[in-house]
Structure formats: structure tokens, C-alpha cells
Design a protein around this motif. Structure first.
Motif, PDB file in Angstrom:
ATOM      1  N   THR A  16       0.830  -1.199   0.000  1.00  0.00           N
ATOM      2  CA  THR A  16       0.000   0.000   0.000  1.00  0.00           C
ATOM      3  C   THR A  16       0.873   1.262   0.000  1.00  0.00           C
ATOM      4  O   THR A  16       1.950   1.278   0.601  1.00  0.00           O
ATOM      5  N   ALA A  51      -9.974  -8.785   2.108  1.00  0.00           N
ATOM      6  CA  ALA A  51      -9.126  -9.350   1.050  1.00  0.00           C
ATOM      7  C   ALA A  51      -8.503 -10.671   1.484  1.00  0.00           C
ATOM      8  O   ALA A  51      -7.995 -11.422   0.662  1.00  0.00           O
ATOM      9  N   GLY A  57      -2.137  -3.973  -8.266  1.00  0.00           N
ATOM     10  CA  GLY A  57      -2.694  -4.645  -7.088  1.00  0.00           C
ATOM     11  C   GLY A  57      -1.651  -5.351  -6.265  1.00  0.00           C
ATOM     12  O   GLY A  57      -0.549  -4.836  -6.044  1.00  0.00           O
ATOM     13  N   ARG A  58      -2.009  -6.555  -5.771  1.00  0.00           N
ATOM     14  CA  ARG A  58      -1.106  -7.341  -4.926  1.00  0.00           C
ATOM     15  C   ARG A  58      -0.761  -8.668  -5.588  1.00  0.00           C
ATOM     16  O   ARG A  58       0.317  -9.200  -5.392  1.00  0.00           O
TER      17      ARG A  58
END
Ligand code: DC
Length: 222
Positions: free
Chosen positions: A15, A101, A127-128
């Protein structure tokens, strides 16, 4: 062009690492589509908070994710007729997003929705787990990272610019907690893909990061 031939650039990272900015500008420069996958988790979190669906109700939250009626237009994000682009950036929504998530049923519900963004002439996905789970065949995978201090400072500026209040110590603690959750979860944890280029932006401007990603892409596209 079949979907699997559409070129994808994945930009994953923790993040506030700057991936949102880098992904949006790279997409603009290449005239590619953009998938802000974090927004999908934030939207689901916002819906859950508004409707009082609790975290322990995995099935209920997955249902909200499955039925997200979302429309992205430029910088706006609509649920029905309401523009929620601003509302989903609040810290409490981000924190809830990080919690939901970790729920496998929620990730499963958002899977097909994300694949649908792969359209010609190309896609930049941020994103991740874009490079590890959603688009493992991406042409270029980038893992963008930065020290927690650099990221807290960026997030602080972002929140103040958007008219939210922010406190540096709280932000640092929040980021650390969120990193911990995102990297330790059992499903699709935040890890670089084996074939990802790692880019540490702690001491790098957004502009330089964008140029680096474009240079890597120029090397791999034939
Ligand atoms: O990138 P972001 O801060 O908007 O993402 C919000 C949360 O959503 C983040 O804490 C983790 C989750 N997320 C995820 O698990 N997988 C993604 N591909 C994108 C986001």
C-alpha cells in the motif's frame, strides 16, 4: 486477438508504494486499459460497511463482491448512480478492504471480474496478486516497493490533498498492520512473482518510475 494474447503489464506492491500513480500514467502513455484491483476490494468493503455485513460473514461479503455493479469512467467510480471514487479512499475503507481481502470466497468472487479487464490493445493491472494469480502470463511484471516511512509520507500527502485529516504516527502503524496482513495471509499473499522486476521507489520520483516501467516494456514487446 483472443483475450490471452492481449498484452498485460502487472504492477504489484504494498500500500502507498506509488503503484496507482505509476500504473495510471503507464496506461495513459500506452493507451492501454487500467485495472485498479484495489478499488474492487475497497468497493466491496464500502458496501459491507454501509450494509452492516460483518467481517465474520464471509459468504455475505463474497455475495456483495459478486454483485458489484461498478462502472469506471476516467477518475470516477460509480456504484449505480453514486460516484464513490472519493469515499473508497478513506483510511477506514482501506483497512476494511485489507481485512476482507484475506477471505478466499471474496477473492474468488472478484476473480472473473478482473479477467474481464483484459481487452485490446492492452491492460495495465495494479494490485497485490496481479502477476502471481490473476495474470500469470503477463508480458511484464513489476513489483513496486518503498520503505514504510516513504510510503507513510506519501499517503499523508495524498490524504491531506484529498481533504481527509491524517496523523503520521497513526498512518505508520496502519501501514505496518496492513503490510503484515497483506503479506501473511494464506490466499494470494503479497509477494513478488518469480519473474517480476523489483523497483524500489523510496528515493525515486514517480516520473522516473514511470520511465523505468516503459523502458522495461519496450524491451519485452516485440
Ligand atoms: O491498493 P489498495 O490500497 O487500494 O488496496 C486496498 C486493499 O485491498 C489492500 O490492503 C489489499 C487488498 N488488495 C488485494 O488483496 N489484492 C489486490 N489485487 C488489490 C488489493
Amino acid at each position: 486477438m483472443s483475450h490471452s494474447n492481449v498484452p498485460v503489464i502487472t504492477i504489484d506492491g504494498p500500500t502507498a508504494s506509488g503503484k496507482g500513480t505509476v500504473a495510471a500514467r503507464v496506461a495513459e502513455r500506452l493507451s492501454f486499459h487500467l485495472l485498479d484491483s484495489g478499488a474492487l476490494y475497497r468497493l466491496t468493503a464500502l458496501q459491507a460497511m454501509r450494509r452492516g455485513v460483518e467481517l465474520r460473514d464471509e459468504h455475505g461479503i463474497a455475495k456483495l463482491a459478486e454483485h458489484l455493479q461498478v462502472r469506471f469512467t476516467g477518475h470516477d467510480i460509480f456504484i449505480g448512480s453514486e460516484n464513490v471514487a472519493h469515499a473508497i479512499r478513506a483510511e477506514e475503507v482501506g483497512n476494511m478492504a485489507s481485512k476482507i481481502a484475506a477471505l478466499p470466497a471474496v477473492r474468488q468472487a472478484l476473480f472473473a471480474l478482473q479477467l474481464g479487464f483484459r481487452e485490446a490493445p492492452g491492460l495495465v493491472a495494479d494490485g497485490r496478486d496481479m502477476g502471481t494469480v490473476i495474470f500469470p502470463t503477463a508480458k511484464l511484471k513489476v513489483f513496486l516497493t518503498a520503505s514504510v516511512e516513504a510510503r507513510a509520507e506519501r499517503r499523508y500527502k495524498q490524504l491531506i490533498d484529498k481533504g481527509f485529516s491524517a496523523n503520521m504516527d497513526d498512518l505508520l502503524a496502519d501501514l505496518q498492520a496492513r503490510d503484515e496482513r497483506d503479506t501473511k495471509r494464506a490466499v494470494a499473499p503479497l509477494v513478488p512473482a518469480a519473474d517480476a522486476h523489483i523497483l524500489d521507489t523510496s528515493h525515486m520520483s514517480a516520473q522516473d518510475a514511470i520511465e523505468q516501467v516503459l523502458a522495461w516494456y519496450a524491451e519485452v514487446k516485440e
